[in-house]
Design an enzyme around this catalytic site. Structure first.
Site, PDB file in Angstrom:
ATOM      1  N   HIS A   4       0.834  -1.201   0.000  1.00  0.00           N
ATOM      2  CA  HIS A   4       0.000   0.000   0.000  1.00  0.00           C
ATOM      3  C   HIS A   4       0.873   1.258   0.000  1.00  0.00           C
ATOM      4  O   HIS A   4       2.010   1.239   0.486  1.00  0.00           O
ATOM      5  CB  HIS A   4      -0.901   0.015   1.239  1.00  0.00           C
ATOM      6  CG  HIS A   4      -2.067  -0.933   1.144  1.00  0.00           C
ATOM      7  ND1 HIS A   4      -3.177  -0.840   1.945  1.00  0.00           N
ATOM      8  CD2 HIS A   4      -2.271  -1.989   0.320  1.00  0.00           C
ATOM      9  CE1 HIS A   4      -4.037  -1.802   1.625  1.00  0.00           C
ATOM     10  NE2 HIS A   4      -3.503  -2.513   0.649  1.00  0.00           N
TER      11      HIS A   4
ATOM     12  N   GLU B 103       0.801   4.001   1.755  1.00  0.00           N
ATOM     13  CA  GLU B 103       1.238   4.509   3.054  1.00  0.00           C
ATOM     14  C   GLU B 103       2.405   3.691   3.614  1.00  0.00           C
ATOM     15  O   GLU B 103       3.338   4.245   4.196  1.00  0.00           O
ATOM     16  CB  GLU B 103       0.086   4.448   4.079  1.00  0.00           C
ATOM     17  CG  GLU B 103      -1.130   5.275   3.727  1.00  0.00           C
ATOM     18  CD  GLU B 103      -2.199   4.448   3.001  1.00  0.00           C
ATOM     19  OE1 GLU B 103      -1.872   3.723   2.044  1.00  0.00           O
ATOM     20  OE2 GLU B 103      -3.370   4.527   3.397  1.00  0.00           O
TER      21      GLU B 103
HETATM   22 ZN   LIG Z   1      -3.645   0.497   3.378  1.00  0.00          ZN
END
Ligand SMILES: [Zn+2]
Length: 160
Positions: A58, A60
């Site tokens: 992901h 982040e």
């Molecule tokens: Zn995530």
């Protein structure tokens, strides 16, 4: 003509959107993230879940990894994260673990978001760290980017 200057928040969110476009170019859901420290971007990331064939890729998480490397610390105190979409449970957990004090979110994710939509992991009194959040910075652009991506995906799906 009046030139409207971008606020610092918008400037960093624009960079997060630029990261999301990299994901989109790979056919990935366009989600992007940057982490700022003392006026400098120290971590960037975008969704690479399909490309890297891992749940963990992901935006982040990628940005946190790079920011930790830049800071030489697992704690990201004094940093602000800018992310185009409300974080999922895994990323919200990582944000709390990294002690990030503030997260600026482009648009909310009613079906999976963990900064208030499904649950709110960022403001849990029971945890030893709470995260200040700001929602809606360049929100329309962030949400339009996702809507257009899924619309295009459905259109391609029908053509097959
Ligand atoms: Zn995530």
């Amino acid at each position: 003509m009046v030139k409207i200057a971008l606020s610092p928040e918008e400037k960093y969110m624009k960079e997060a959107i630029r990261q999301a476009r990299k994901a989109e170019a790979l056919g990935e859901v366009p989600i992007g993230c940057v982490i700022e420290y003392e006026g400098k971007i120290i971590g960037r990331g975008y969704n690479r879940r399909m490309t890297d064939k891992t749940t963990l890729a992901h935006a982040e998480i990628a940005a946190i990894k790079k920011a930790c490397r830049a800071m030489g610390d697992w704690r990201l105190e004094g940093c602000t994260m800018y992310v185009t979409l409300e974080p999922c449970p895994m990323c919200a957990g990582a944000i709390v673990q990294a002690r990030i004090p503030k997260v600026v979110i482009g648009c909310m994710n009613p079906k999976a978001g963990c900064a208030g939509s499904v649950v709110d992991l960022l403001h849990q009194d029971g945890f030893n760290h709470q995260v200040e959040t700001e929602v809606g910075v360049m929100g329309e652009e962030c949400s339009r980017m996702l809507k257009e991506f899924f619309r295009e995906l459905r259109r391609k799906g029908k053509k097959k």
